[in-house]
Design a protein around this motif. Structure first.
Motif, PDB file in Angstrom:
ATOM      1  N   ALA A   1      57.029  40.431-115.299  1.00  0.00           N
ATOM      2  CA  ALA A   1      58.125  40.382-114.120  1.00  0.00           C
ATOM      3  C   ALA A   1      59.035  39.248-114.547  1.00  0.00           C
ATOM      4  O   ALA A   1      58.336  38.086-114.722  1.00  0.00           O
ATOM      5  CB  ALA A   1      57.904  40.536-112.971  1.00  0.00           C
ATOM      6  N   ALA A   2      60.381  39.274-114.908  1.00  0.00           N
ATOM      7  CA  ALA A   2      61.203  38.255-114.983  1.00  0.00           C
ATOM      8  C   ALA A   2      62.387  37.942-114.165  1.00  0.00           C
ATOM      9  O   ALA A   2      63.514  38.102-114.289  1.00  0.00           O
ATOM     10  CB  ALA A   2      62.070  38.569-116.517  1.00  0.00           C
ATOM     11  N   PRO A   3      61.997  37.906-112.740  1.00  0.00           N
ATOM     12  CA  PRO A   3      62.858  37.473-111.728  1.00  0.00           C
ATOM     13  C   PRO A   3      63.868  36.533-112.115  1.00  0.00           C
ATOM     14  O   PRO A   3      63.111  35.342-112.549  1.00  0.00           O
ATOM     15  CB  PRO A   3      62.127  37.747-110.396  1.00  0.00           C
ATOM     16  CG  PRO A   3      60.755  36.973-110.767  1.00  0.00           C
ATOM     17  CD  PRO A   3      60.653  37.771-112.167  1.00  0.00           C
ATOM     18  N   ASP A   4      65.180  36.561-112.009  1.00  0.00           N
ATOM     19  CA  ASP A   4      66.076  35.295-111.786  1.00  0.00           C
ATOM     20  C   ASP A   4      66.150  34.810-113.268  1.00  0.00           C
ATOM     21  O   ASP A   4      66.427  33.626-113.653  1.00  0.00           O
ATOM     22  CB  ASP A   4      65.701  34.174-111.095  1.00  0.00           C
ATOM     23  CG  ASP A   4      65.529  34.728-109.483  1.00  0.00           C
ATOM     24  OD1 ASP A   4      65.931  36.052-109.254  1.00  0.00           O
ATOM     25  OD2 ASP A   4      65.255  34.163-108.614  1.00  0.00           O
ATOM     26  N   PHE A   5      65.713  35.693-114.612  1.00  0.00           N
ATOM     27  CA  PHE A   5      65.847  34.994-115.587  1.00  0.00           C
ATOM     28  C   PHE A   5      66.903  34.583-116.225  1.00  0.00           C
ATOM     29  O   PHE A   5      66.867  33.830-117.315  1.00  0.00           O
ATOM     30  CB  PHE A   5      65.065  35.938-116.501  1.00  0.00           C
ATOM     31  CG  PHE A   5      65.880  37.120-117.202  1.00  0.00           C
ATOM     32  CD1 PHE A   5      66.655  37.147-118.429  1.00  0.00           C
ATOM     33  CD2 PHE A   5      66.044  38.368-116.511  1.00  0.00           C
ATOM     34  CE1 PHE A   5      67.574  38.179-118.587  1.00  0.00           C
ATOM     35  CE2 PHE A   5      66.627  39.340-117.037  1.00  0.00           C
ATOM     36  CZ  PHE A   5      67.487  39.246-117.939  1.00  0.00           C
TER      37      PHE A   5
ATOM     38  N   ALA B   1      49.544  35.112-123.377  1.00  0.00           N
ATOM     39  CA  ALA B   1      50.257  34.805-124.737  1.00  0.00           C
ATOM     40  C   ALA B   1      51.648  35.239-124.658  1.00  0.00           C
ATOM     41  O   ALA B   1      52.394  35.330-125.883  1.00  0.00           O
ATOM     42  CB  ALA B   1      49.554  35.307-125.981  1.00  0.00           C
ATOM     43  N   ASP B   2      52.276  35.636-123.862  1.00  0.00           N
ATOM     44  CA  ASP B   2      53.788  36.113-123.547  1.00  0.00           C
ATOM     45  C   ASP B   2      54.717  34.715-123.836  1.00  0.00           C
ATOM     46  O   ASP B   2      54.655  33.853-123.076  1.00  0.00           O
ATOM     47  CB  ASP B   2      53.874  36.566-122.062  1.00  0.00           C
ATOM     48  CG  ASP B   2      55.412  37.321-122.083  1.00  0.00           C
ATOM     49  OD1 ASP B   2      56.268  36.813-122.802  1.00  0.00           O
ATOM     50  OD2 ASP B   2      55.393  38.050-121.276  1.00  0.00           O
ATOM     51  N   GLU B   3      55.429  35.080-124.739  1.00  0.00           N
ATOM     52  CA  GLU B   3      56.410  33.839-125.143  1.00  0.00           C
ATOM     53  C   GLU B   3      57.796  33.961-124.657  1.00  0.00           C
ATOM     54  O   GLU B   3      58.726  32.839-124.803  1.00  0.00           O
ATOM     55  CB  GLU B   3      56.500  33.535-126.739  1.00  0.00           C
ATOM     56  CG  GLU B   3      55.059  33.044-127.272  1.00  0.00           C
ATOM     57  CD  GLU B   3      55.293  32.839-128.890  1.00  0.00           C
ATOM     58  OE1 GLU B   3      56.291  33.099-129.235  1.00  0.00           O
ATOM     59  OE2 GLU B   3      54.196  32.517-129.314  1.00  0.00           O
ATOM     60  N   ASP B   4      57.982  35.065-123.998  1.00  0.00           N
ATOM     61  CA  ASP B   4      59.368  35.330-123.428  1.00  0.00           C
ATOM     62  C   ASP B   4      59.273  35.034-121.816  1.00  0.00           C
ATOM     63  O   ASP B   4      60.452  34.520-121.192  1.00  0.00           O
ATOM     64  CB  ASP B   4      59.665  36.788-123.701  1.00  0.00           C
ATOM     65  CG  ASP B   4      60.084  36.978-125.250  1.00  0.00           C
ATOM     66  OD1 ASP B   4      60.788  36.243-125.575  1.00  0.00           O
ATOM     67  OD2 ASP B   4      59.323  37.869-125.630  1.00  0.00           O
ATOM     68  N   VAL B   5      58.177  35.325-121.064  1.00  0.00           N
ATOM     69  CA  VAL B   5      58.068  35.239-119.624  1.00  0.00           C
ATOM     70  C   VAL B   5      56.957  34.283-119.592  1.00  0.00           C
ATOM     71  O   VAL B   5      55.745  34.872-119.565  1.00  0.00           O
ATOM     72  CB  VAL B   5      57.890  36.605-119.147  1.00  0.00           C
ATOM     73  CG1 VAL B   5      57.681  36.110-117.614  1.00  0.00           C
ATOM     74  CG2 VAL B   5      59.337  37.393-119.247  1.00  0.00           C
ATOM     75  N   PRO B   6      56.989  33.110-119.053  1.00  0.00           N
ATOM     76  CA  PRO B   6      55.526  32.214-119.100  1.00  0.00           C
ATOM     77  C   PRO B   6      54.693  32.861-117.933  1.00  0.00           C
ATOM     78  O   PRO B   6      55.267  33.389-117.065  1.00  0.00           O
ATOM     79  CB  PRO B   6      56.451  30.727-118.444  1.00  0.00           C
ATOM     80  CG  PRO B   6      57.813  31.088-119.155  1.00  0.00           C
ATOM     81  CD  PRO B   6      58.317  32.373-119.173  1.00  0.00           C
ATOM     82  N   VAL B   7      53.815  32.649-118.028  1.00  0.00           N
ATOM     83  CA  VAL B   7      52.704  32.971-117.018  1.00  0.00           C
ATOM     84  C   VAL B   7      53.046  32.351-115.802  1.00  0.00           C
ATOM     85  O   VAL B   7      52.990  32.829-114.632  1.00  0.00           O
ATOM     86  CB  VAL B   7      51.275  32.327-117.671  1.00  0.00           C
ATOM     87  CG1 VAL B   7      50.334  32.643-116.675  1.00  0.00           C
ATOM     88  CG2 VAL B   7      50.800  33.051-118.719  1.00  0.00           C
ATOM     89  N   SER B   8      53.600  31.100-115.917  1.00  0.00           N
ATOM     90  CA  SER B   8      53.916  30.327-114.465  1.00  0.00           C
ATOM     91  C   SER B   8      54.857  31.112-113.683  1.00  0.00           C
ATOM     92  O   SER B   8      54.805  30.964-112.457  1.00  0.00           O
ATOM     93  CB  SER B   8      54.416  28.924-114.955  1.00  0.00           C
ATOM     94  OG  SER B   8      55.823  29.030-115.606  1.00  0.00           O
ATOM     95  N   TRP B   9      55.719  31.987-114.581  1.00  0.00           N
ATOM     96  CA  TRP B   9      56.676  32.594-113.584  1.00  0.00           C
ATOM     97  C   TRP B   9      56.037  33.792-112.705  1.00  0.00           C
ATOM     98  O   TRP B   9      56.413  33.906-111.483  1.00  0.00           O
ATOM     99  CB  TRP B   9      57.621  33.499-114.584  1.00  0.00           C
ATOM    100  CG  TRP B   9      58.670  32.475-115.049  1.00  0.00           C
ATOM    101  CD1 TRP B   9      58.664  31.180-115.174  1.00  0.00           C
ATOM    102  CD2 TRP B   9      60.043  32.726-115.718  1.00  0.00           C
ATOM    103  NE1 TRP B   9      59.796  30.568-115.938  1.00  0.00           N
ATOM    104  CE2 TRP B   9      60.478  31.757-116.201  1.00  0.00           C
ATOM    105  CE3 TRP B   9      60.631  34.178-115.761  1.00  0.00           C
ATOM    106  CZ2 TRP B   9      61.905  31.777-116.728  1.00  0.00           C
ATOM    107  CZ3 TRP B   9      61.696  34.346-116.799  1.00  0.00           C
ATOM    108  CH2 TRP B   9      62.331  32.852-116.981  1.00  0.00           C
TER     109      TRP B   9
END
Length: 249
Positions: free
Chosen positions: A124-128, A194-202
């Motif tokens: 999930a990429a809220p507020d990206f 290993a997601d380089e588009d959406v960081p695990v921290s998100w």
């Protein structure tokens, strides 16, 4: 077979629907993706095999739908999703939101929670638009965006992305992490390490931000943003199945 839906906003959306029992499942795709993606097709095959109602569609400016991608924004695509759910489904639905679709699913949950039976997010990429694009722009990029109304951004998925001022400014009107967000239904969040588009921290930020009775985050070590290995693909319908069993108890 692909059909077309004309929305109240005057946009024309391509969709594919599988009839079946409820609660139905709605797949919400990502930024610049379409309903022919691996995850969407895999989930439809799963739903068809189990007699489960299923809907996938293209936002305006995506895939087979009308409009230009560069003219769209989060608000438009959220309206598209709400229009599709209202016109093409009955009763509460399990939403499966991938990347940007995760953000849109949260907007749907906020605006019409009575139509959401459960939620599965995939990276999930809220507020990206704010946390990703705007935060990553240099001072020069920001100045060019405000001056020219758009800037090109390199993309590993093909030709350069055109990021518009409208996309950024509209995104700010649809942020979900800047105010409380209660999800009164079961939620399963999936994320590759290993997601380089959406960081695990998100995904961890989202987990800590939302409130609800049953919210879980699953991290898959080594999985990238596509989340389309056989193991990852199995995990998606397994998560949907678990939610359906939960809400059917």
């Amino acid at each position: 077979m692909t059909d077309m839906l004309d929305t109240p906003q005057g946009r024309r959306l391509a969709y594919q629907r599988t009839e079946g029992q409820g609660p139905g499942v709605v797949f919400l795709g990502g930024f610049r993706s379409d309903m022919q993606g691996t995850k969407a097709v895999h989930l439809q095959d799963w739903a068809r095999a189990r007699g489960r109602a299923f809907l996938r569609f293209d936002y305006s400016g995506h895939g087979e739908s009308g409009g230009r991608f560069e003219d769209g924004c989060i608000g438009d695509w959220s309206e598209d999703a709400i229009s599709a759910i209202e016109a093409l489904t009955e009763g509460p639905q399990v939403l499966v939101g991938s990347s940007m679709g995760g953000w849109i699913s949260l907007l749907i949950a906020r605006s019409m929670p009575q139509r959401v039976a459960g939620l599965v997010t995939i990276a999930a990429a809220p507020d990206f638009t704010e946390r990703g694009f705007w935060a990553g722009f240099s001072v020069d990029h920001r100045a060019a965006l405000m001056r020219d109304g758009q800037v090109p951004v390199p993309s590993e998925y093909g030709e350069a992305l055109v990021i518009t001022r409208r996309l950024i400014e509209d995104g700010r009107r649809h942020l979900v992490l800047d105010q409380p967000l209660h999800l009164p239904f079961p939620v399963r969040m999936l994320q590759g390490t290993a997601d380089e588009d959406v960081p695990v921290s998100w995904s961890q930020d989202l987990l800590h931000h939302v409130t609800g009775p049953d919210i879980r985050l699953t991290l898959v070590k080594g999985a990238d943003h596509r989340f389309s290995t056989p193991d990852c693909l199995r995990l998606i319908p397994d998560s949907v199945e678990a939610l359906i069993q939960k809400v059917s108890e």
